[in-house]
Design an enzyme around this catalytic site. Structure first.
Site, PDB file in Angstrom:
ATOM      1  N   ASN A 123      22.643  23.757  -5.905  1.00 36.17           N
ATOM      2  CA  ASN A 123      22.380  24.834  -6.874  1.00 36.17           C
ATOM      3  C   ASN A 123      22.346  24.181  -8.250  1.00 36.17           C
ATOM      4  OD1 ASN A 123      22.711  26.603  -4.792  1.00 36.17           O
ATOM      5  ND2 ASN A 123      24.712  27.353  -5.467  1.00 36.17           N
ATOM      6  N   GLY A 124      21.414  24.600  -9.086  1.00 32.27           N
ATOM      7  CA  GLY A 124      21.349  24.018 -10.423  1.00 32.27           C
ATOM      8  C   GLY A 124      19.997  23.365 -10.645  1.00 32.27           C
ATOM      9  N   ARG A 177      22.414  36.178  -4.216  1.00 27.22           N
ATOM     10  CA  ARG A 177      22.236  35.154  -5.246  1.00 27.22           C
ATOM     11  C   ARG A 177      20.840  34.539  -5.217  1.00 27.22           C
ATOM     12  NH1 ARG A 177      27.326  33.043  -7.238  1.00 27.22           N
ATOM     13  NH2 ARG A 177      26.103  31.313  -7.969  1.00 27.22           N
ATOM     14  N   LYS A 227      17.190  49.152 -15.285  1.00 26.68           N
ATOM     15  CA  LYS A 227      17.471  49.492 -13.879  1.00 26.68           C
ATOM     16  C   LYS A 227      16.175  49.838 -13.164  1.00 26.68           C
ATOM     17  CE  LYS A 227      20.478  48.128 -13.304  1.00 26.68           C
ATOM     18  NZ  LYS A 227      21.189  47.400 -14.279  1.00 26.68           N
ATOM     19  N   HIS A 283       7.086  54.675 -33.955  1.00 23.96           N
ATOM     20  CA  HIS A 283       6.449  53.473 -34.502  1.00 23.96           C
ATOM     21  C   HIS A 283       5.770  52.649 -33.403  1.00 23.96           C
ATOM     22  CE1 HIS A 283       8.271  54.306 -38.371  1.00 23.96           C
ATOM     23  NE2 HIS A 283       9.379  54.602 -37.705  1.00 23.96           N
ATOM     24  N   LYS A 309      21.361  37.626  -8.559  1.00 22.32           N
ATOM     25  CA  LYS A 309      22.554  38.275  -9.098  1.00 22.32           C
ATOM     26  C   LYS A 309      23.187  37.467 -10.208  1.00 22.32           C
ATOM     27  CE  LYS A 309      25.755  41.405  -9.050  1.00 22.32           C
ATOM     28  NZ  LYS A 309      25.333  42.588  -9.812  1.00 22.32           N
ATOM     29  N   GLU A 328      13.796  46.754 -12.769  1.00 26.31           N
ATOM     30  CA  GLU A 328      14.334  45.745 -11.840  1.00 26.31           C
ATOM     31  C   GLU A 328      14.090  46.112 -10.381  1.00 26.31           C
ATOM     32  OE1 GLU A 328      18.383  43.617 -13.321  1.00 26.31           O
ATOM     33  OE2 GLU A 328      18.545  45.772 -13.091  1.00 26.31           O
ATOM     34  N   TRP A 369      16.961  30.502  -4.578  1.00 32.10           N
ATOM     35  CA  TRP A 369      16.178  31.199  -5.596  1.00 32.10           C
ATOM     36  C   TRP A 369      15.389  30.100  -6.282  1.00 32.10           C
ATOM     37  CZ3 TRP A 369      15.522  31.143 -10.901  1.00 32.10           C
ATOM     38  CH2 TRP A 369      14.930  32.289 -11.464  1.00 32.10           C
ATOM     39  N   CYS A 374      21.046  30.988  -5.987  1.00 23.83           N
ATOM     40  CA  CYS A 374      21.209  30.108  -4.840  1.00 23.83           C
ATOM     41  C   CYS A 374      22.660  30.159  -4.360  1.00 23.83           C
ATOM     42  CB  CYS A 374      20.867  28.657  -5.114  1.00 23.83           C
ATOM     43  SG  CYS A 374      19.209  28.395  -5.707  1.00 23.83           S
ATOM     44  N   GLU A 387      19.393  50.142 -20.771  1.00 23.41           N
ATOM     45  CA  GLU A 387      19.930  49.894 -19.437  1.00 23.41           C
ATOM     46  C   GLU A 387      19.195  50.744 -18.391  1.00 23.41           C
ATOM     47  OE1 GLU A 387      21.594  47.683 -18.116  1.00 23.41           O
ATOM     48  OE2 GLU A 387      22.401  48.542 -16.281  1.00 23.41           O
TER      49      GLU A 387
HETATM   50  C1  G6P Z   1      21.153  38.722 -13.784  1.00 23.34           C
HETATM   51  C2  G6P Z   1      21.531  39.962 -12.994  1.00 23.34           C
HETATM   52  C3  G6P Z   1      21.903  41.087 -13.948  1.00 23.34           C
HETATM   53  C4  G6P Z   1      22.993  40.640 -14.903  1.00 23.34           C
HETATM   54  C5  G6P Z   1      22.617  39.359 -15.639  1.00 23.34           C
HETATM   55  C6  G6P Z   1      23.806  38.775 -16.390  1.00 23.34           C
HETATM   56  O1  G6P Z   1      19.963  38.954 -14.470  1.00 23.34           O
HETATM   57  O2  G6P Z   1      20.465  40.357 -12.152  1.00 23.34           O
HETATM   58  O3  G6P Z   1      22.342  42.211 -13.204  1.00 23.34           O
HETATM   59  O4  G6P Z   1      23.242  41.650 -15.829  1.00 23.34           O
HETATM   60  O5  G6P Z   1      22.192  38.360 -14.698  1.00 23.34           O
HETATM   61  O6  G6P Z   1      24.770  38.409 -15.447  1.00 23.34           O
HETATM   62  P1  G6P Z   1      26.321  38.308 -15.726  1.00 23.34           P
HETATM   63  O7  G6P Z   1      26.907  37.921 -14.392  1.00 23.34           O
HETATM   64  O8  G6P Z   1      26.500  37.217 -16.747  1.00 23.34           O
HETATM   65  O9  G6P Z   1      26.793  39.615 -16.206  1.00 23.34           O
END
Ligand code: G6P
Length: 610
Positions: free
Chosen positions: A100-101, A27, A487, A506, A605, A490, A74, A2, A483
Site C-alpha cells: 500500500n502506498g 479500502r 453524499k 451568482h 474509504k 459519491e 485501489w 488498498c 455534505e
Molecule cells: C475519503 C472517504 C471520505 C472521507 C475522506 C477523508 O475520501 O471516501 O468518506 O471523508 O476520505 O477521510 P478521513 O478518514 O481522513 O476522515
C-alpha cells in the site's frame, strides 16, 4: 486505500486472508490477490474486481497453505487489471510482495533494475520492490536484511508484506506512511493494514511506526527500524468487536451506519456532558486546556467529509469562542508554505486517522510549532498517535465508503469542544446547562428523524432520474449542503453541488429549470427569511424544491414540493439533525439506481496515498 492481510501459523491461511480482505474491501476494490507457499514454491492468484471473485478462483484451484499474504487494490499506478494486481513477484517467482502506498522513485529504480536484467510485467510502482529485494537477496543478504536494504533505496510511502521461499518461516513487513500492524496470536500471527481484518482472530496488536519493520514468525516476531536498530513494541488491546464490523441485518453497511447514529452519537457524548454544572469533560484535552484558551488562532485541517465537519466547527468556534478559525484542505495546506507557529492550535479531523494528506499536514504543523490535536475515529490510528493530544469521536467502525455516522460524531465532538472552552471563556452556568441538556436529547431526536425513512424513500423515488442537484444552506448549514451534495455524488454518480443559499444567485441559478431539484436546508433561524426568499427565487424558475425544515415551520409546505421536518434545537447542534435526511435521500436514490452504495466506483474509504 488498498488493504493487506497475511497469516503465518498451522492453519490454512486461505480463509483467514480471504475473510480479512473482505473486511478491508472498503479500502479498495479494483482487484484482489493472494500468494502463498505451495510445494516448495509460491502460488499467486489474482483477479479483477471483488474479493469474492478471488475466493472463487482460489477454491477452484484447491489451494491450501500455512503462510500467505493478500491484497485488495485501489489503483494508483497502472489500470486495474490482473497484471497490475498484487502480489507482485520477482522474476523466478520465489519472492512476492503486497504494497500500500506509492514508490515515488520507481522509474529510477526500474531503470536500474532493468540494467541488471530484471524484466517487468506490470505498470505498477510495486513491482520494483519485488525485484529490488530479490537483487539484495541474490547478493547474499538474508531475507530480512535484503528487504531492509531495499527499502533504504526507496523514496515514497509503503506498508508492505513480503514472503520468500529462501526463508519460508517468516513474513517480513515494513511501514512508512501507510498503516501496518501485527496481530499477535497463540502459535500463529497475522499482519494487516487495518485491525478490522483480523479482529475475529486476535485482539492483540502491535502497530508499526514509520521507519519500522518486523519479521513475523508463527510463534514470535522481531521488530527493528529500517536503520537497523532494535525496537521494543508495546502490544495494544483493541476493543472493536466482530458485530461492530458486520452488517447487523441491514442490506448495506451504509444503511446500518446511518441507522445506528442514535447509538453512535450516544457513544460520542457518553460521560462527556456534565448536566449539573452545564459543562463538558474531555480527558484528551485536559493537559492542553490552558494552552487552547490562549491561542491566537485555530486551524482545522481535513479532507472530504471531515473537511465539511471542519467548516461547521469553524462557525461553532467563532460564534462561541471568538477565536479566529481557518479551515484548510490538508492537501493544500501542506504544499503552500503555511504561516503557522506556536501561537496556533491546529485540529486534524480524520475518521480513519490515516489519510495521507492530513497526516502530512499534521507533521508540518507540528514542525512549525503549532499545538496539534487529533479528532479521529479509529483508535490508535496514525493521526491519533502523531498528535500532541486529541479526542476520539467513538462512532465505532465505519465501513461504508461514504461517511455518515463519523460525520455526525465529528460534529458532536466539536460542539463538545466548543462548550468546554466557552465555559472557560465566560459562558454562564445557565447557558452551559441549557446547551448540555439540549445536547443530551440529540441521539433520540436523530432516532425520530430516522423514522421518516419511508417518506424520504418516497421522495427519492420521485427524484431518482434527475441528472443534477443543487444543495443550499446558510451559516451552520452551508457545510451540510456541501455534505449532502457530496453524499449524493459519491454514491449515485449524479452531479450535485452545494452552495451558500444566497450565493446561488451568482451562478448556479442559471442551471435551474423544471428538471433541477434544489434541496434547501431551511431551519427557522436568524437567516430563515432570507432562505425563504431564495426558495421563491427557485420556484419562480420552476425548480423542484425539497426543504429540510423545522417542525415549527407551518408555511414551508405551501412553498416546497417536498418537505422533511426535523425537531427544533439550538443552532450549534442543528447540523447533526439536518444532515440525516440528506444521508437517507442520497442512499435511497443510489439504491433505486441499483448501485453499490458501500463501494462506489473509484472511491476508497481511507486515502493513504497523496
Ligand atoms: C475519503 C472517504 C471520505 C472521507 C475522506 C477523508 O475520501 O471516501 O468518506 O471523508 O476520505 O477521510 P478521513 O478518514 O481522513 O476522515
Amino acid at each position: 486505500m488498498c488493504g493487506i492481510v497475511g497469516y503465518i501459523g498451522d492453519k490454512n491461511c486461505v480463509p483467514v486472508v480471504i475473510d480479512g480482505l473482505k473486511r478491508l474491501e472498503y479500502r479498495g476494490y479494483d482487484s484482489a490477490g493472494i500468494g502463498m507457499f505451495n510445494n516448495g514454491g509460491i502460488s499467486v492468484t489474482k483477479v479483477i474486481g471483488k474479493v469474492e471473485n478471488l475466493q472463487q478462483e482460489v477454491k477452484n484451484q484447491g489451494l491450501d497453505s500455512t503462510t500467505g499474504i493478500g491484497h485488495t487494490r485501489w489503483a494508483t499506478h497502472g489500470e486495474p487489471n490482473v497484471l497490475n494486481a498484487h502480489p507482485h513477484s520477482n522474476n523466478d517467482g520465489t519472492l512476492i510482495v503486497v504494497h500500500n502506498g506509492i514508490i515515488e522513485n520507481y522509474p529510477t529504480l526500474k531503470a536500474g533494475l532493468k540494467k541488471l536484467g530484471y524484466t517487468f510485467k506490470s505498470a505498477t510502482d510495486t513491482e520494483v520492490l519485488a525485484h529490488l529485494f530479490d537483487a539484495y537477496l541474490k547478493s547474499g543478504y538474508p531475507f530480512f536484511e535484503a528487504v531492509r536494504r531495499g527499502l533504504k533505496d526507496v523514496e515514497g510511502t509503503y506498508g508492505i508484506a513480503v514472503i520468500s521461499t529462501k526463508e519460508p518461516d517468516r513474513i517480513v513487513v515494513a511501514k512508512k506512511g501507510s498503516p501496518l500492524l501485527i496481530g499477535v496470536g497463540e502459535g500463529e500471527n497475522f499482519v494487516a493494514s487495518d485491525a478490522a481484518s483480523i479482529v475475529q482472530h486476535t485482539k492483540k496488536v502491535v502497530y508499526l511506526e514509520d521507519g519500522e519493520m518486523a519479521e513475523v514468525f508463527k510463534d514470535h516476531y522481531h521488530t527493528k527500524t529500517t536503520d537497523d536498530e532494535e525496537v521494543n513494541k508495546e502490544v495494544h488491546q483493541i476493543e472493536m468487536t466482530l458485530e461492530e464490523i458486520d452488517k447487523g441485518g441491514y442490506p448495506t453497511f451504509m444503511l446500518k451506519e446511518i441507522m445506528e447514529q442514535p447509538e453512535s452519537l450516544k457513544n460520542s457524548i457518553r460521560g462527556r456532558l456534565l448536566q449539573e454544572t452545564g459543562d463538558v469533560k474531555l480527558g484528551g484535552l485536559e493537559n492542553v486546556l490552558d494552552h487552547l484558551l490562549y491561542v491566537k488562532r485555530f486551524l482545522i485541517i481535513a479532507c472530504g467529509t471531515s473537511w465539511h465537519s471542519a467548516l461547521v466547527a469553524k462557525s461553532m468556534f467563532e460564534t462561541y469562542l471568538r477565536i479566529p478559525t481557518e479551515v484548510e484542505y490538508a492537501s493544500e495546506f501542506r504544499y503552500r508554505n503555511p504561516i503557522v507557529g506556536p501561537g496556533d492550535a491546529a485540529f486534524f479531523i480524520s475518521q480513519s486517522g490515516e489519510t495521507a494528506d492530513t497526516l502530512a499536514a499534521l507533521k508540518e504543523a507540528k514542525r512549525l510549532g503549532a499545538l496539534c490535536i487529533g479528532v479521529c475515529n479509529v483508535v490508535g490510528s496514525s493521526i491519533a498517535r502523531e498528535s500532541h493530544s486529541g479526542v476520539y469521536i467513538h462512532a465505532g467502525p465505519e465501513i461504508g465508503v461514504a461517511s455518515t455516522k463519523a460525520f455526525t460524531a465529528q460534529l458532536a465532538v466539536f460542539a463538545l469542544i466548543t462548550i468546554l472552552l466557552a465555559r472557560r471563556k465566560g459562558m454562564s452556568v445557565e447557558e452551559g446547562q441549557s446547551l448540555v441538556s439540549e445536547f443530551a436529547k440529540i441521539p433520540e431526536t436523530v432516532r425520530g428523524i430516522l423514522s421518516q425513512n419511508d417518506l424520504i424513500e418516497g421522495i427519492a423515488e420521485k427524484l431518482k432520474n434527475a441528472t443534477n442537484f443543487l444543495y443550499l444552506g446558510r451559516g451552520y448549514n452551508f457545510p451540510v449542503a456541501l455534505e449532502g451534495a457530496l453524499k449524493l455524488k459519491e454514491i449515485s454518480y449524479i452531479h450535485a453541488e452545494g452552495y451558500p443559499a444566497a450565493e446561488m444567485k451568482h451562478g448556479p441559478i442559471a442551471l435551474v429549470d423544471e428538471n433541477m431539484p434544489v434541496v434547501f436546508i431551511a431551519p427557522k433561524d436568524a437567516t430563515y427569511d432570507k432562505i425563504i426568499s431564495n426558495i421563491q427565487e427557485i420556484k419562480a424558475r420552476k425548480g423542484k424544491v425539497i426543504a429540510i425544515a423545522t417542525s415549527d415551520d407551518e408555511n414551508i409546505d405551501q412553498l416546497a414540493d417536498y418537505s422533511i421536518k426535523i425537531p427544533v434545537t439550538r443552532s450549534i447542534l442543528m447540523p447533526i439533525l439536518t444532515v440525516i435526511p440528506l444521508q437517507l435521500l442520497a442512499y435511497h436514490i443510489a439504491m433505486k439506481k441499483g448501485l453499490n452504495v458501500d463501494q462506489p466506483r473509484n472511491l476508497a474509504k481511507s486515502v493513504t496515498v497523496e
